[in-house]
Scaffold this motif. Sequence first.
Motif, PDB file in Angstrom:
ATOM      1  N   ARG A 110       0.833  -1.207   0.000  1.00 13.43           N
ATOM      2  CA  ARG A 110       0.000   0.000   0.000  1.00 13.43           C
ATOM      3  C   ARG A 110       0.863   1.251   0.000  1.00 13.43           C
ATOM      4  NH1 ARG A 110      -2.580  -0.535   4.784  1.00 13.43           N
ATOM      5  NH2 ARG A 110      -1.185   0.928   5.847  1.00 13.43           N
ATOM      6  N   LEU A 111       1.908   1.249   0.815  1.00 13.36           N
ATOM      7  CA  LEU A 111       2.804   2.401   0.910  1.00 13.36           C
ATOM      8  C   LEU A 111       3.502   2.664  -0.420  1.00 13.36           C
ATOM      9  CD1 LEU A 111       5.113   3.347   3.827  1.00 13.36           C
ATOM     10  CD2 LEU A 111       6.104   3.159   1.555  1.00 13.36           C
ATOM     11  N   LEU A 112       4.016   1.621  -1.056  1.00 17.56           N
ATOM     12  CA  LEU A 112       4.750   1.788  -2.309  1.00 17.56           C
ATOM     13  C   LEU A 112       3.849   2.286  -3.429  1.00 17.56           C
ATOM     14  CD1 LEU A 112       7.057  -1.363  -2.225  1.00 17.56           C
ATOM     15  CD2 LEU A 112       7.745   1.029  -1.949  1.00 17.56           C
ATOM     16  N   ILE A 113       2.608   1.807  -3.469  1.00 15.40           N
ATOM     17  CA  ILE A 113       1.673   2.260  -4.504  1.00 15.40           C
ATOM     18  C   ILE A 113       1.354   3.736  -4.308  1.00 15.40           C
ATOM     19  CG2 ILE A 113      -0.698   2.055  -5.351  1.00 15.40           C
ATOM     20  CD1 ILE A 113      -0.483  -0.964  -4.788  1.00 15.40           C
ATOM     21  N   ARG A 114       1.036   4.119  -3.084  1.00 16.00           N
ATOM     22  CA  ARG A 114       0.721   5.525  -2.804  1.00 16.00           C
ATOM     23  C   ARG A 114       1.916   6.426  -3.086  1.00 16.00           C
ATOM     24  NH1 ARG A 114      -2.508   5.288   3.031  1.00 16.00           N
ATOM     25  NH2 ARG A 114      -4.405   4.271   2.263  1.00 16.00           N
ATOM     26  N   PHE A 115       3.093   5.963  -2.724  1.00 18.32           N
ATOM     27  CA  PHE A 115       4.305   6.744  -2.895  1.00 18.32           C
ATOM     28  C   PHE A 115       4.674   6.898  -4.375  1.00 18.32           C
ATOM     29  CE2 PHE A 115       9.020   7.153  -2.832  1.00 18.32           C
ATOM     30  CZ  PHE A 115       9.112   8.314  -2.073  1.00 18.32           C
ATOM     31  N   SER A 116       4.408   5.869  -5.161  1.00 19.37           N
ATOM     32  CA  SER A 116       4.835   5.856  -6.561  1.00 19.37           C
ATOM     33  C   SER A 116       3.987   6.758  -7.454  1.00 19.37           C
ATOM     34  CB  SER A 116       4.795   4.421  -7.102  1.00 19.37           C
ATOM     35  OG  SER A 116       5.681   3.592  -6.402  1.00 19.37           O
ATOM     36  N   ILE A 117       2.730   6.944  -7.115  1.00 19.80           N
ATOM     37  CA  ILE A 117       1.834   7.702  -8.006  1.00 19.80           C
ATOM     38  C   ILE A 117       2.312   9.137  -8.220  1.00 19.80           C
ATOM     39  CG2 ILE A 117      -0.502   8.638  -8.266  1.00 19.80           C
ATOM     40  CD1 ILE A 117      -1.534   6.032  -6.996  1.00 19.80           C
ATOM     41  N   PRO A 118       2.582   9.920  -7.168  1.00 27.03           N
ATOM     42  CA  PRO A 118       3.091  11.283  -7.409  1.00 27.03           C
ATOM     43  C   PRO A 118       4.433  11.284  -8.128  1.00 27.03           C
ATOM     44  CG  PRO A 118       2.278  11.065  -5.157  1.00 27.03           C
ATOM     45  CD  PRO A 118       2.348   9.680  -5.727  1.00 27.03           C
ATOM     46  N   LEU A 119       5.299  10.305  -7.842  1.00 26.45           N
ATOM     47  CA  LEU A 119       6.596  10.248  -8.513  1.00 26.45           C
ATOM     48  C   LEU A 119       6.438   9.944  -9.995  1.00 26.45           C
ATOM     49  CD1 LEU A 119       8.904   8.406  -5.952  1.00 26.45           C
ATOM     50  CD2 LEU A 119       8.558  10.856  -6.299  1.00 26.45           C
ATOM     51  N   PHE A 120       5.482   9.082 -10.330  1.00 28.33           N
ATOM     52  CA  PHE A 120       5.219   8.762 -11.738  1.00 28.33           C
ATOM     53  C   PHE A 120       4.733  10.006 -12.481  1.00 28.33           C
ATOM     54  CE2 PHE A 120       2.274   7.280 -15.078  1.00 28.33           C
ATOM     55  CZ  PHE A 120       3.170   6.546 -15.844  1.00 28.33           C
ATOM     56  N   ILE A 121       3.840  10.757 -11.838  1.00 24.76           N
ATOM     57  CA  ILE A 121       3.345  11.998 -12.442  1.00 24.76           C
ATOM     58  C   ILE A 121       4.491  12.990 -12.620  1.00 24.76           C
ATOM     59  CG2 ILE A 121       1.822  13.985 -12.096  1.00 24.76           C
ATOM     60  CD1 ILE A 121      -0.061  12.090 -10.563  1.00 24.76           C
ATOM     61  N   ALA A 122       5.370  13.083 -11.622  1.00 22.81           N
ATOM     62  CA  ALA A 122       6.523  13.980 -11.712  1.00 22.81           C
ATOM     63  C   ALA A 122       7.436  13.588 -12.867  1.00 22.81           C
ATOM     64  CB  ALA A 122       7.303  13.957 -10.404  1.00 22.81           C
ATOM     65  N   GLY A 123       7.630  12.278 -13.046  1.00 25.93           N
ATOM     66  CA  GLY A 123       8.461  11.806 -14.149  1.00 25.93           C
ATOM     67  C   GLY A 123       7.892  12.197 -15.498  1.00 25.93           C
ATOM     68  N   LEU A 124       6.579  12.038 -15.665  1.00 26.61           N
ATOM     69  CA  LEU A 124       5.928  12.425 -16.920  1.00 26.61           C
ATOM     70  C   LEU A 124       6.047  13.935 -17.153  1.00 26.61           C
ATOM     71  CD1 LEU A 124       2.637  10.301 -16.844  1.00 26.61           C
ATOM     72  CD2 LEU A 124       4.705   9.885 -18.200  1.00 26.61           C
ATOM     73  N   LEU A 125       5.849  14.694 -16.082  1.00 24.93           N
ATOM     74  CA  LEU A 125       5.952  16.150 -16.202  1.00 24.93           C
ATOM     75  C   LEU A 125       7.368  16.580 -16.587  1.00 24.93           C
ATOM     76  CD1 LEU A 125       4.672  18.908 -15.994  1.00 24.93           C
ATOM     77  CD2 LEU A 125       5.023  18.850 -13.517  1.00 24.93           C
ATOM     78  N   CYS A 126       8.376  15.916 -16.016  1.00 26.74           N
ATOM     79  CA  CYS A 126       9.766  16.239 -16.362  1.00 26.74           C
ATOM     80  C   CYS A 126      10.060  15.917 -17.829  1.00 26.74           C
ATOM     81  CB  CYS A 126      10.725  15.484 -15.447  1.00 26.74           C
ATOM     82  SG  CYS A 126      10.806  16.138 -13.765  1.00 26.74           S
ATOM     83  N   LEU A 127       9.484  14.838 -18.339  1.00 31.82           N
ATOM     84  CA  LEU A 127       9.659  14.501 -19.757  1.00 31.82           C
ATOM     85  C   LEU A 127       9.010  15.563 -20.649  1.00 31.82           C
ATOM     86  CD1 LEU A 127       9.059  10.634 -19.768  1.00 31.82           C
ATOM     87  CD2 LEU A 127      11.226  11.846 -20.087  1.00 31.82           C
ATOM     88  N   ILE A 128       7.863  16.074 -20.222  1.00 31.05           N
ATOM     89  CA  ILE A 128       7.203  17.146 -20.976  1.00 31.05           C
ATOM     90  C   ILE A 128       8.069  18.408 -20.964  1.00 31.05           C
ATOM     91  CG2 ILE A 128       5.190  18.677 -21.029  1.00 31.05           C
ATOM     92  CD1 ILE A 128       3.557  16.334 -19.871  1.00 31.05           C
ATOM     93  N   LEU A 129       8.626  18.723 -19.796  1.00 30.75           N
ATOM     94  CA  LEU A 129       9.516  19.885 -19.693  1.00 30.75           C
ATOM     95  C   LEU A 129      10.748  19.699 -20.570  1.00 30.75           C
ATOM     96  CD1 LEU A 129       9.314  20.475 -15.827  1.00 30.75           C
ATOM     97  CD2 LEU A 129       8.280  21.882 -17.614  1.00 30.75           C
ATOM     98  N   TYR A 130      11.258  18.472 -20.601  1.00 28.69           N
ATOM     99  CA  TYR A 130      12.416  18.156 -21.448  1.00 28.69           C
ATOM    100  C   TYR A 130      12.077  18.376 -22.920  1.00 28.69           C
ATOM    101  CZ  TYR A 130      15.934  15.225 -23.773  1.00 28.69           C
ATOM    102  OH  TYR A 130      16.925  14.758 -24.591  1.00 28.69           O
TER     103      TYR A 130
END
Length: 209
Positions: A110-130
């Motif tokens: 449960r912790l890893l799933i909750r923790f990963s969601i914002p990080l996944f969104i951040a990764g996508l956003l960084c790719l868009i910025l790139y």
Amino acid sequence: MTNKAIDDLNQIKSIMERSTKFLSLSGWSGIWVGLCGLAAAAILYSWQTASTYSYQPLTDTDPYQNYYTAGMLLSLAIVTFLVAVTGGFYFTIRKTKAQGKSFINKVTKRLLIRFSIPLFIAGLLCLILYKHHLLQFTLPTTLLFYGLALFTVQEDTVKEVKAIATLQILLGLLAFYFIDYTLILWAIGFGLVHLLYGIILWNKYDKIK
């Protein structure tokens, strides 16, 4: 209420807490992540001081850029993330095994799933910025979303995580506002804050007393 009744209630509370929270975070994990953050910040600082680039839209063909490229910056981010996560998991899993527990259970899933969601969104956003040559905003983005990720799991683990999450969110917002000081704020967030957090965790939960 008798002392025995109080002791029984405290024991029940402790058992319930252990069954619903992940309490095996290792102080060494925080220290390791902090060292990785400081190392990455030092490398990026050395690139910037050897270059004419300073927080401008970064592309692979900018005429004023004479030392590092957007690809190098992205590679540094990926390597730092992988090394930090690998070390963090290693120390935490080692502590979990030393406690005679299983790392993979309902709480950690449960912790890893909750923790990963914002990080996944951040990764996508960084790719868009790139893609749009706006890499000057990637460091603030990683700080902010990392703080949000920690905040989503602060009720699932040790209480110190809430303070760390709040600090990372504040530093991320400051990094967006004071864009010329982004690298310094990033080094404080991912480096110094993690070092301090790791030392506190080690002294409170890991240290043999």
